[in-house]
Design an enzyme around this catalytic site. Structure first.
Site, PDB file in Angstrom:
ATOM      1  N   ASP A 370      38.854  42.809  44.841  1.00 46.33           N
ATOM      2  CA  ASP A 370      38.096  42.567  43.598  1.00 46.33           C
ATOM      3  C   ASP A 370      36.647  42.166  43.854  1.00 46.33           C
ATOM      4  OD1 ASP A 370      40.532  43.071  42.520  1.00 46.33           O
ATOM      5  OD2 ASP A 370      40.805  41.126  41.566  1.00 46.33           O
ATOM      6  N   ASP A 391      41.383  47.372  45.043  1.00 44.43           N
ATOM      7  CA  ASP A 391      40.823  47.440  43.684  1.00 44.43           C
ATOM      8  C   ASP A 391      39.433  46.816  43.632  1.00 44.43           C
ATOM      9  OD1 ASP A 391      43.404  48.374  43.012  1.00 44.43           O
ATOM     10  OD2 ASP A 391      44.085  46.352  42.527  1.00 44.43           O
TER      11      ASP A 391
END
EC number: 3.1.1.11
Length: 551
Positions: A370, A391
């Protein structure tokens, strides 16, 4: 409170999709007692509501006595839908304040409720701005701001999900669920109005590229350098204040310089020159501080660094950001944003943005899971370097990444054992949201350290362009160089078949060994040549109106 509950709350932003896109149960948000309007008015309302995901609720709410004027114009129906959303938003805020009042001594529930209040304040601002933009005829702005209002309402619902331990919380979540539906309806009508105009009979149920629906757009200005659209960081900016580590200039910390910026500064930029050095601090640019500009001395020279992560008690993914920006018009150039939390330390954001009209150029974002949280609204990243693994570009903004270097880094304590990495996790929750990630002319590769591991044993290292965080996830790669570390499948499911029928993952004119589409998953798409221009910086984020180098 148990440590498990604290951890669950800290992860609320990565929860499963809310009822806004999966549930169709009855709820009590905005219940009305309709008075039968005239047949012509009722017909107009029904036609407009046919363009929404929740038409029965739409008709019920707009049929309330006096809600819609007699013989309304389509734009008046939309204004009425926005007004109803705003009314329910104010009720939701009151309900959550009651949760705060009744949660003394319960840290988790208090933190969750306070998070909700902050998010709904942002939603309130964006809803008000939407109504004003429609009045001025600025439909693209209206859609962007109502899309953001929906993001904040959804996140508020999610914040309560893991503290749903009383009937009061459960009832409030149900009301928020209904508010999400109401806001979705208003947004859906805006999309039809934008594409089909005043002919309400032509308005259609929300559809996406996956359904073969392509929005009406202008020419593809900014899709590639040959268009001649001169977008980027403006030249000739003069600093208002300076930050330096030795304290011999105006400010010693970046946050102190931000605090000195005037509130609601109109269109004037407040330029903060951040001298070379490593600044160990967490920086917030609040909603009231607009048009703040960071200028450093170069990537790797001016570094803002932190180490917060979602494994810490009471810390949410949203709040881990080393730099978090909410004020509109934020710009940054020539610096590094970093979160040093290791690859085993859960979500850890280096940079989070809720800034509309945001331009970041020649900046570096370093992290693991992230790294870059493009949370909401319109953002333009140009000539940047973004590094992470899980991600590491995620959120629900409308963001364009142009000429950027996207690098996958080693993920775990024993990286030689292999892993699965996804570059993106875009989080669009509604088909009418004008959000998504667009990558133009970018390089997708690995760090030098990671590529050594990959080349030593490529079969255990799987890397994907993205996976669907939410139902209507939208990400496209156009004219990018996809190196060999991208697996032939290209894209990774989130869980089972979740979102595989509703997402849109598109590719066009990419190059490199990872660009071969012959083995791509069946639920990804080749963007039709005649529609590639939809994703230009001018069409997708209207950057031609706010990101001119001469601005």
């Amino acid at each position: 409170m148990s440590s498990i509950l604290i951890l669950l709350f800290s992860l609320f932003l990565f929860s499963s999709p809310s009822s806004s896109s999966r549930h169709h149960h009855h709820h009590n948000s905005g219940d009305t007692s309709p008075v039968n309007p005239s047949s012509s008015l009722a017909a107009q309302i029904r036609l407009a509501c046919n363009a929404t995901r929740y038409p029965d609720q739409c008709v019920s709410s707009l049929s309330e006595q006096g809600r819609v004027p007699p013989d309304p114009k389509p734009i008046q129906i939309i204004h009425s839908a926005i007004s109803f959303s705003f009314q329910n938003l104010k009720t939701a805020q009151s309900k959550i304040k009651s949760i705060v009042d009744s949660s003394v001594g319960n840290l988790n529930r208090t933190n969750a409720a306070n998070t909700c209040l902050q998010l709904l304040t942002y939603s309130e601002h964006r809803t008000q701005s939407t109504d004003q933009a429609l009045t001025r005829g600025k439909i693209k702005d209206a859609r962007a701001w109502m899309s953001a209002a929906l993001v904040y309402q959804y996140d508020s619902w999610s914040a309560l999900k893991y503290v749903n331990d009383t009937s009061q919380v459960g009832e409030t979540m149900s009301f928020l669920d209904g508010l999400i539906h109401v806001t979705s309806n208003a947004l859906s009508m805006m999309v039809s109005y934008d594409n089909f105009g005043d002919n309400v009979a032509s308005w259609t149920y929300p559809a996406t590229e996956r359904d073969g629906f392509w929005e009406k757009t202008g020419p593809g200005l900014g899709l590639d350098p040959s268009t001649g659209l001169n977008l980027g960081f403006p030249s000739g900016l003069k600093e208002d204040v300076t930050v330096c580590k030795d304290g011999k200039c105006g400010y010693k910390t970046v946050q102190d310089a931000v605090n000195a910026a005037p509130e609601d500064n109109g269109m004037r930029k407040f330029v903060i020159k951040i001298s070379e050095g490593v600044y160990e601090e967490n920086v917030i640019v609040p909603f009231e501080k607009k048009n703040v500009v960071f200028i450093g001395d170069g990537m790797g020279k001016t570094v803002i660094t932190g180490s917060l992560n979602a494994g810490m008690p009471g810390i949410t993914t949203y709040n881990t950001a080393t730099v978090g920006v909410v004020g509109d018009g934020f710009m940054a150039r020539d610096l590094t944003f970093q979160n040093t939390a290791g690859p085993d330390a859960h979500q850890a954001v280096a940079f989070r943005s809720d800034s509309d009209f945001s331009l970041i150029e020649n900046c570096e974002f370093l992290g693991n899971q992230d790294t870059l949280y493009a949370h909401g609204l319109r953002q333009f990243y140009k000539n940047c370097r973004i590094q992470g693994n899980v991600d590491f570009i995620f959120g629900n903004s409308a963001a364009v990444f142009q000429d950027c270097e996207i690098l996958i880094a080693p993920r775990q304590i024993n990286p030689e054992k292999g892993e699965k990495n996804a570059v993106t996790a875009q989080g669009r929750i509604d088909p009418s949201q004008s959000t998504g990630f667009v990558f133009l002319n970018c390089l997708i590769n690995g760090t030098e350290e990671y590529m050594k591991l990959f080349k030593a044993n490529p079969k255990v290292h799987k890397n994907f362009l993205g996976r669907p965080w939410k139902d209507y996830s939208r990400t496209v790669f156009i004219g990018c160089n996809l190196e060999a570390l991208i697996t032939p499948d290209g894209w990774l499911p989130w869980s089972g078949d979740f979102a595989l029928k509703t997402l849109y993952y598109g590719e066009s004119k990419n190059t490199g060994p990872g660009s071969d589409r012959s083995q791509r998953v069946s639920w990804s798409s080749q963007i039709p040549d005649e529609h590639v221009h939809v994703y230009s910086v001018a069409n997708f984020i209207q950057a031609d109106e706010w990101a001119s180098m001469s601005a």
